[in-house]
Scaffold this motif. Structure first.
Motif, mmCIF file in Angstrom:
data_model
loop_
_atom_site.group_PDB
_atom_site.id
_atom_site.type_symbol
_atom_site.label_atom_id
_atom_site.label_comp_id
_atom_site.label_asym_id
_atom_site.label_seq_id
_atom_site.Cartn_x
_atom_site.Cartn_y
_atom_site.Cartn_z
ATOM 1 N N LEU A 175 25.062 36.965 50.405
ATOM 2 C CA LEU A 175 25.181 36.995 51.860
ATOM 3 C C LEU A 175 26.584 36.604 52.290
ATOM 4 C CD1 LEU A 175 23.314 37.527 54.297
ATOM 5 C CD2 LEU A 175 22.847 35.075 54.363
ATOM 6 N N VAL A 176 27.126 35.578 51.646
ATOM 7 C CA VAL A 176 28.476 35.118 51.968
ATOM 8 C C VAL A 176 29.506 36.196 51.647
ATOM 9 C CG1 VAL A 176 30.274 33.476 51.322
ATOM 10 C CG2 VAL A 176 27.944 32.688 51.695
ATOM 11 N N THR A 177 29.298 36.914 50.540
ATOM 12 C CA THR A 177 30.233 37.977 50.167
ATOM 13 C C THR A 177 30.282 39.069 51.244
ATOM 14 O OG1 THR A 177 29.798 37.583 47.818
ATOM 15 C CG2 THR A 177 30.795 39.690 48.421
ATOM 16 N N GLY A 178 29.104 39.511 51.689
ATOM 17 C CA GLY A 178 29.062 40.530 52.743
ATOM 18 C C GLY A 178 29.660 40.035 54.037
ATOM 19 N N PHE A 179 29.354 38.789 54.379
ATOM 20 C CA PHE A 179 29.902 38.222 55.609
ATOM 21 C C PHE A 179 31.412 38.082 55.520
ATOM 22 C CE2 PHE A 179 31.502 34.314 57.566
ATOM 23 C CZ PHE A 179 31.309 34.616 58.900
ATOM 24 N N GLY A 180 31.896 37.656 54.351
ATOM 25 C CA GLY A 180 33.336 37.465 54.177
ATOM 26 C C GLY A 180 34.121 38.739 54.410
ATOM 27 N N VAL A 181 33.573 39.854 53.942
ATOM 28 C CA VAL A 181 34.243 41.139 54.141
ATOM 29 C C VAL A 181 34.357 41.454 55.634
ATOM 30 C CG1 VAL A 181 34.060 43.624 53.764
ATOM 31 C CG2 VAL A 181 33.547 42.041 51.892
ATOM 32 N N VAL A 182 33.243 41.292 56.356
ATOM 33 C CA VAL A 182 33.234 41.590 57.794
ATOM 34 C C VAL A 182 34.139 40.623 58.554
ATOM 35 C CG1 VAL A 182 31.783 41.687 59.862
ATOM 36 C CG2 VAL A 182 30.920 42.581 57.694
#
Length: 345
Positions: A175-182
């Motif tokens: 979840l953090v990885t996806g959020f970090g990209v955005v």
């Protein structure tokens, strides 16, 4: 005020016309996720009885505390716009801007357009207050930057808390990885575009929703506004205030249900759920937010029935309850023809 997502705006002079096809079926995926969550939790009769009993015994005084926290979130968001207008020497009332914030939430819930329509509404509202098109666009784009920067800071604190407690599991890391990209790409793209206003996208850009409108809005923003360190820092603090007050609202809901949950636990659970909402492809994060919130609260020892009841009460206060006053204000505020732009930013 949780649940509203920051998005770039089209030009404030464009008509407020929205394609009908965007209005159909947007809520179905999220509703299915939410129904599945409810069915799973309430599948056993004992849990269903406990859930209903919690709602019946809710203490109204804490609900008033939650309502006061929500009023504070609207004041924080409107405070960002007020700073921009004040910088442009435009005098306006903080309460009138808070009403505009309420109208944006209602507009985005009734006519979901990924936040674009509501942001256009804000742009028009700021024009009515006397802002130039550039100042209005800058105010909304500054809100976008503050939204992602503040959320990244809140998520960072939450991750440190989870790491200290050895609760940083695989699904949170994904979840953090996806959020970090955005959270990195959108602010960096906006800031890059402010320094390269002459850049013209190629044909591929026509396939990216709202990119042309975003570039048009950036071109109208007064130079230096989005890169003003003081303005950006104060805006981030105000946006952090929104997250703290929203988390306090969730804490008040849990207290109303008789659950004394530490503030740190409530804040971390809220931020992880907000992160899930940000990366969700479902408008408003309906279903995904509830699942993440209930899962995190239960991970920290809150009974699943209380976690579900508190989360649903929070969503009622932040999404559904503001609809009626927001729609009323929409109908009466924008019925008249908007005034022309005032002073330049």
């Amino acid at each position: 005020m949780e649940g509203t997502r920051a998005e770039p705006i089209p030009s404030v002079d464009e008509p407020l016309e929205l394609p009908a096809k965007r209005r159909r079926g947007w809520w179905i995926p999220g509703a299915l996720v939410l129904v599945a969550l409810l069915a799973f939790i309430l599948s056993r009769h004992s849990e269903e009885k406990q859930f209903l009993e919690l709602l019946r015994q809710a203490r109204p005084a804490w609900l008033l505390v939650a309502a006061a926290c929500q009023v504070g979130t609207y004041l924080c968001v409107s405070g960002i716009w007020w700073m921009v207008l004040h910088r442009a020497r435009i005098k306006t009332s903080l309460w009138s801007l808070a009403r505009l914030s309420l109208m944006k939430l209602a507009f985005d819930q009734v006519i979901p357009t990924g936040g674009v329509g509501g942001s256009l509404l804000v742009g028009r509202g700021l024009r009515r207050e006397g802002a130039s098109p550039g100042t209005a666009a800058g105010a909304v784009l500054l809100t976008v930057l503050c939204f992602y920067i503040a959320q990244a800071l809140g998520v960072g604190v939450s991750l440190f808390f989870l790491w200290r407690r050895a609760e940083l599991n695989d699904w949170i890391q994904w979840l953090v990885t996806g959020f970090g990209v955005v959270a990195l790409l959108i602010p960096m793209a906006i800031l890059w575009a402010t320094r390269h206003r002459e850049w013209k996208p190629g044909r591929f850009a026509k396939r990216i929703p709202s990119l042309g409108a975003l570039l048009k809005a950036i071109a109208e923003v007064p130079p230096g506004m989005l890169l003003n360190p003081g303005l950006l820092a104060r805006g981030v603090v105000l946006q952090l205030g929104v997250y703290v007050l929203d988390a306090a609202t969730l804490g008040a809901m849990l207290r109303a249900l008789g659950q004394e949950v530490p503030l740190s636990t409530v804040f971390v659970s809220f931020m992880v759920a907000s992160m899930a909402e940000t990366v969700s492809i479902i408008p408003g994060g309906v279903g995904t937010y509830e699942a993440a919130s209930v899962g995190m609260l239960n991970l920290f020892g809150v009974p699943v029935e209380a976690a579900l009841a508190g989360t649903l009460l929070l969503r009622g206060f932040t999404l559904w309850l503001p609809l009626l006053p927001g729609l009323y204000l929409l109908r009466h505020t924008f019925r008249r023809r908007p005034a022309p732009g005032g002073q330049a930013g």
